[in-house]
Design a protein around this motif. Structure first.
Motif, mmCIF file in Angstrom:
data_model
loop_
_atom_site.group_PDB
_atom_site.id
_atom_site.type_symbol
_atom_site.label_atom_id
_atom_site.label_comp_id
_atom_site.label_asym_id
_atom_site.label_seq_id
_atom_site.Cartn_x
_atom_site.Cartn_y
_atom_site.Cartn_z
ATOM 1 N N THR A 439 -9.273 38.282 115.943
ATOM 2 C CA THR A 439 -10.182 37.176 115.640
ATOM 3 C C THR A 439 -10.557 36.415 116.910
ATOM 4 N N SER A 440 -9.575 36.132 117.756
ATOM 5 C CA SER A 440 -9.850 35.396 118.997
ATOM 6 C C SER A 440 -10.796 36.165 119.903
ATOM 7 N N TYR A 441 -10.612 37.461 119.986
ATOM 8 C CA TYR A 441 -11.481 38.283 120.841
ATOM 9 C C TYR A 441 -12.920 38.247 120.343
ATOM 10 N N LEU A 452 -16.559 45.002 118.607
ATOM 11 C CA LEU A 452 -15.643 45.310 117.512
ATOM 12 C C LEU A 452 -14.622 46.367 117.915
ATOM 13 N N ALA A 453 -15.087 47.425 118.602
ATOM 14 C CA ALA A 453 -14.175 48.473 119.051
ATOM 15 C C ALA A 453 -13.193 47.934 120.082
ATOM 16 N N SER A 454 -13.712 47.132 121.011
ATOM 17 C CA SER A 454 -12.840 46.573 122.057
ATOM 18 C C SER A 454 -11.849 45.576 121.467
ATOM 19 N N ALA A 455 -12.283 44.821 120.445
ATOM 20 C CA ALA A 455 -11.387 43.854 119.806
ATOM 21 C C ALA A 455 -10.217 44.562 119.129
ATOM 22 N N ALA A 456 -10.504 45.704 118.503
ATOM 23 C CA ALA A 456 -9.436 46.460 117.860
ATOM 24 C C ALA A 456 -8.401 46.910 118.888
ATOM 25 N N VAL A 457 -8.865 47.457 120.010
ATOM 26 C CA VAL A 457 -7.943 47.901 121.059
ATOM 27 C C VAL A 457 -7.164 46.714 121.616
ATOM 28 N N HIS A 458 -7.863 45.587 121.790
ATOM 29 C CA HIS A 458 -7.185 44.382 122.287
ATOM 30 C C HIS A 458 -6.069 43.953 121.339
ATOM 31 N N SER A 459 -6.323 44.016 120.032
ATOM 32 C CA SER A 459 -5.288 43.622 119.066
ATOM 33 C C SER A 459 -4.078 44.539 119.144
ATOM 34 N N TYR A 460 -4.312 45.839 119.379
ATOM 35 C CA TYR A 460 -3.197 46.776 119.503
ATOM 36 C C TYR A 460 -2.368 46.468 120.748
ATOM 37 N N THR A 461 -3.037 46.196 121.865
ATOM 38 C CA THR A 461 -2.298 45.936 123.107
ATOM 39 C C THR A 461 -1.473 44.654 123.007
ATOM 40 N N VAL A 462 -2.031 43.629 122.355
ATOM 41 C CA VAL A 462 -1.269 42.396 122.172
ATOM 42 C C VAL A 462 -0.026 42.669 121.308
ATOM 43 N N ALA A 463 -0.195 43.474 120.265
ATOM 44 C CA ALA A 463 0.952 43.824 119.414
ATOM 45 C C ALA A 463 1.993 44.617 120.204
ATOM 46 N N PHE A 464 1.546 45.513 121.095
ATOM 47 C CA PHE A 464 2.493 46.272 121.918
ATOM 48 C C PHE A 464 3.245 45.359 122.886
ATOM 49 N N TRP A 465 2.537 44.376 123.451
ATOM 50 C CA TRP A 465 3.229 43.407 124.316
ATOM 51 C C TRP A 465 4.293 42.647 123.536
ATOM 52 N N ALA A 466 3.960 42.236 122.315
ATOM 53 C CA ALA A 466 4.931 41.511 121.481
ATOM 54 C C ALA A 466 6.131 42.397 121.166
ATOM 55 N N SER A 467 5.870 43.658 120.813
ATOM 56 C CA SER A 467 6.962 44.589 120.521
ATOM 57 C C SER A 467 7.853 44.796 121.739
ATOM 58 N N ALA A 468 7.220 44.941 122.913
ATOM 59 C CA ALA A 468 7.994 45.125 124.141
ATOM 60 C C ALA A 468 8.878 43.916 124.406
ATOM 61 N N GLY A 469 8.351 42.712 124.170
ATOM 62 C CA GLY A 469 9.148 41.506 124.366
ATOM 63 C C GLY A 469 10.318 41.425 123.399
ATOM 64 N N ILE A 470 10.083 41.811 122.147
ATOM 65 C CA ILE A 470 11.159 41.794 121.148
ATOM 66 C C ILE A 470 12.281 42.749 121.557
ATOM 67 N N LEU A 471 11.913 43.945 121.990
ATOM 68 C CA LEU A 471 12.931 44.927 122.377
ATOM 69 C C LEU A 471 13.673 44.493 123.636
ATOM 70 N N ALA A 472 12.969 43.890 124.597
ATOM 71 C CA ALA A 472 13.637 43.399 125.802
ATOM 72 C C ALA A 472 14.599 42.272 125.450
ATOM 73 N N GLY A 473 14.178 41.370 124.560
ATOM 74 C CA GLY A 473 15.083 40.316 124.113
ATOM 75 C C GLY A 473 16.286 40.874 123.372
ATOM 76 N N ALA A 474 16.051 41.912 122.573
ATOM 77 C CA ALA A 474 17.150 42.552 121.857
ATOM 78 C C ALA A 474 18.154 43.165 122.824
ATOM 79 N N ALA A 475 17.667 43.695 123.952
ATOM 80 C CA ALA A 475 18.578 44.262 124.956
ATOM 81 C C ALA A 475 19.519 43.195 125.497
#
Length: 499
Positions: A439-441, A452-475
């Motif tokens: 939505t922000s994009y 629209l296509a770029s916004a979808a990819v942007h949403s995926y990358t933001v989700a991957f960053w969040a997932s990476a942070g969760i796993l690093a915190g879990a470590a």
């Protein structure tokens, strides 16, 4: 007192460990097949949902119930299923779970309407809650030698970690070349094989008179888990500020706190707190739950990316995940069977979480409208798979280590409960983060086809960053909670005193 000493002392009163069965490796194949059935269903039905929706004519709003019915029954009844396994016997509960799961799958596959499909999925979840703890506790009590136990749990962890990706591939093949109904019917075939093996290989044990069901505690934990899982499901579809979400999540937390207070006082608790207060087992439960939150993103959002952005077919998408499956299997069997007996879980689990986090960082930084699979996506999948293999192989071995025979079922159920709740949190949290990023994009770049296509990819990358942070915190968390040292030799499940 060291954790090794605690692990040994938990077995006090046992005169020895049951002699390993000569057929234990065949038993592993039966248990692995049962676990595969449960894990497959987390993704295989998702691939079939669009086809099922067209065939049975139900709305997008109703579609979530095909997933939610399963997760509510499965997540809510897991601890009860684990305790019933301790009460009536693992062999009996494994067979009941397999037959019930197959029957429910056949009912769902033969659905003539939406209600029948949801009923079948709910029954799948209920019998899955009996099946999963019985399978894992059977493995726990069958393999007592530390070296063989490591190998067995490496295989089991590989199945648990890779089953979701296998479900994507199998679901794509069955949906594309047969019909969506076979995504449910396939469980019948697997169950027939597993039941035949269980009846032939597993020994029947009498009812344990020392195990009782704590019904007040059962009511509290079932209501609490259902409220949390359903609340997270509603948060995913209606938002975190929706009235039903604001009611269910706090109510679920209150009920679970009340459950813990009750368990501290009753004579025969559903979940003996000694199971989770061990730093070895408690740290393993944390690792499994937190990794389930973080790793969810790679299955969901990378599937969206491959199909919607790169225009992969369902079958090609499933094939794209196979290298990750191979990495999970290799790392799981190597870590649990070879490395953990020498190093213990403390160095391996955090390293695995960091490796998986690194794989998600690669995806977050490399994803674009025309990303190369061999050059950019494949290395990320291999790194994430290797990391998750370390976590699942070592975590599942540690999570059930040292539990008494009378507690093996409920200790195993805690593994599945952490996975289920972690997956539900990951679903709601990462979907919300991705939707907000999308939505922000669009607010900044407009709604052109390219935007629209770029916004979808942007949403995926933001989700991957969040997932990476969760796993690093879990470590970091697991490195602090897990104690140093290896699991104590001879501290496997206790056998009853010799006659």
């Amino acid at each position: 007192m060291s954790e090794q000493a605690v692990a040994v002392s938990e077995q006090a009163g046992a005169s020895g460990v049951a002699a390993p069965s000569a057929r234990r490796w065949w038993i592993l194949s039966v248990v692995g097949l049962a676990q595969l059935m449960v894990v497959l269903d987390s993704t295989i039905v998702n691939i079939a949902l669009p086809s099922a929706q067209r065939a049975l004519v139900f709305s997008n709003a109703d579609r979530q119930w095909v997933v939610t019915a399963y997760s509510l029954a499965f997540g809510g009844l897991l601890l009860l299923g684990g305790r019933l396994s301790d009460l009536v016997g693992r062999r009996r509960m494994l067979i009941i779970g397999l037959v019930g799961f197959a029957s429910a799958s056949a009912l769902g596959g033969a659905s003539t309407g939406f209600a029948m499909l949801v009923l079948g999925r709910g029954a799948q979840g209920a019998f899955g809650a009996m099946l999963a703890p019985a399978a894992l506790s059977t493995l726990t009590t069958t393999f007592t030698d530390p070296a063989e136990r490591g190998k067995a749990f490496g295989v089991y962890g590989a199945i648990a970690g890779a089953g979701g990706a296998v479900g994507l591939l199998l679901g794509g093949v069955l949906t594309e070349y047969f019909t969506w109904r076979w995504c449910l019917y396939v469980n019948v075939i697997l169950a027939v094989i597993a039941v035949a093996g269980a009846m032939r290989l597993l020994e029947s044990h009498p009812r344990d008179p020392d195990v009782h069901v704590d019904w007040p505690g059962t009511a509290l934990v079932v209501a609490g888990l259902v409220a949390v899982v359903y609340g997270l499901s509603e948060a995913e579809t209606k938002g975190w500020g929706a009235p039903i979400t604001d009611v269910l999540l706090p109510a679920g937390v209150v009920l679970l706190v009340a459950f813990v207070l009750v368990e501290r006082r009753v004579q025969h608790p559903l979940l003996p707190l000694r199971i989770v207060t061990s730093r070895f087992r408690g740290g393993a439960y944390l690792a499994i739950g937190l990794s389930s939150i973080g790793v969810f993103g790679i299955f969901l959002f990378l599937t969206y990316y491959l199909q919607l952005t790169l225009a992969y077919s369902p079958v090609k998408t499933g094939l794209a995940f196979l290298p990750m499956v191979a990495a999970i299997m290799a790392a799981s069997t190597m870590s649990s069977g070879v490395l953990m007996p020498r190093l213990g879980p403390r160095p391996l689990v955090p390293v695995g979480l960091l490796l998986a986090s690194g794989g998600l960082v690669i995806l977050a930084t490399q994803l674009g409208l025309r990303t190369s699979y061999p050059a950019q996506i494949l290395p990320a999948l291999l790194l994430t798979g290797a990391g998750m293999g370390l976590v699942f192989g070592c975590g599942m071995n540690t999570a059930t280590y040292g539990a008494d025979l009378a507690d093996a079922g409920v200790a195993s159920a805690m593994v599945n409960t952490n996975q289920q709740v972690g997956g539900s949190i990951g679903t709601a949290l990462l979907n919300t983060i991705a939707a907000s990023a999308l939505t922000s994009y669009l607010l900044v770049h407009g709604r052109t086809p390219l935007a629209l296509a770029s916004a979808a990819v942007h949403s995926y990358t933001v989700a991957f960053w969040a997932s990476a942070g969760i796993l690093a915190g879990a470590a970091v968390v697991t490195a602090l909670v897990l104690p140093s040292g290896t699991l104590a030799h001879g501290a496997g499940p206790a056998a009853p005193p010799a006659a």
